[in-house]
Write a protein that holds these residues in place. Sequence first.
Motif, short mmCIF file in Angstrom:
data_model
loop_
_atom_site.label_atom_id
_atom_site.label_comp_id
_atom_site.label_asym_id
_atom_site.label_seq_id
_atom_site.Cartn_x
_atom_site.Cartn_y
_atom_site.Cartn_z
N LEU A 154 63.69 40.49 -44.69
CA LEU A 154 62.52 39.72 -45.12
C LEU A 154 62.92 38.51 -45.95
O LEU A 154 62.39 37.41 -45.77
N ASP A 155 63.85 38.72 -46.87
CA ASP A 155 64.36 37.60 -47.67
C ASP A 155 64.94 36.52 -46.78
O ASP A 155 64.72 35.32 -46.99
N GLN A 156 65.70 36.95 -45.78
CA GLN A 156 66.37 35.99 -44.90
C GLN A 156 65.36 35.17 -44.12
O GLN A 156 65.49 33.94 -44.01
N VAL A 157 64.33 35.81 -43.58
CA VAL A 157 63.30 35.10 -42.83
C VAL A 157 62.58 34.11 -43.75
O VAL A 157 62.36 32.95 -43.40
N ALA A 158 62.24 34.56 -44.97
CA ALA A 158 61.51 33.71 -45.91
C ALA A 158 62.32 32.48 -46.31
O ALA A 158 61.77 31.39 -46.49
N GLU A 159 63.63 32.66 -46.46
CA GLU A 159 64.48 31.56 -46.94
C GLU A 159 64.57 30.41 -45.95
O GLU A 159 64.86 29.28 -46.33
N PHE A 160 64.31 30.67 -44.67
CA PHE A 160 64.35 29.57 -43.69
C PHE A 160 63.20 28.59 -43.92
O PHE A 160 63.31 27.41 -43.59
N GLY A 161 62.08 29.08 -44.44
CA GLY A 161 60.95 28.21 -44.72
C GLY A 161 60.23 27.72 -43.48
O GLY A 161 59.45 26.77 -43.54
#
Length: 268
Positions: free
Chosen positions: A17-24
């Motif tokens: 989830l963090d990884q997906v969110a960090e792409f923006g």
Amino acid sequence: MARGAGDGTVGKALEVLDQVAEFGRPVRFAELLADSNFPKPTLYRLLQTLTSQGMLAFDPDRNTYSPGARLMKFAHAAWSQSTLAQVASPHVQLLSEATGETVHLAQLDSAQVLYLDKRNARQPVEMYSQAGKIGPAYCTGVGKAMIAFLPEDEAADVIGQQSFHVFTPTTLATADALQEELVDIRANGYGFDREEHEPGIICVAMPILSESGRVLGALSVTSTTQHTNLAGLEQQVPHLRKATNAIAQAAKRWSFPDHHSQKTTTGI
């Protein structure tokens, strides 16, 4: 090690989830895999589970993943119930009106700064910070103000997690340099950002402390070197102190959890 690593399936799912969110932006599986700590089958399984639970949304036309509606619901609940944003809002607005400058409200999120609120100056200036964004703690005014007033062991832990990437010629590049500045911040009760994160952006910042001295968050008054200087910003300290005291009192009435009682009652 990423946050959540070593915490089993839940930790792995949160890492995704963090990884997906960090792409923006909506992101493809191949992009996630290229930057993932997990093998392809594990990443695919985690994405499928998160999607089926509504934590992620999958667009079949573009083959992309993005934060899901259920995650948004949780985020809104956390924002309104577990941060200072709601109780601080009127005081942040009053501080912005009194100073005419940009005002930031922030809390520590692990070893980083989470911006909770931002009120623009009468003449807005483009800068990195936005509500909901994560920023570095060692080179921002709010970050340093919070670290300075943490218990010694907690401060050491946060400092140990800083990257000390050099953004500008004035960025504090080592833990020792940061420690020296924290001494001054504790003595004065406030600190500065001397163009340490972004060229031309300066601020004066102060922690928001509970009656027991627990760090609840921080406020900053931010401007540019074209508009003022550090001495000029220092003149805003009385306004800043009034606002931080008001927010601390509002948080107390709202029963914002005290550090010691939180450990006792929840085991956190």
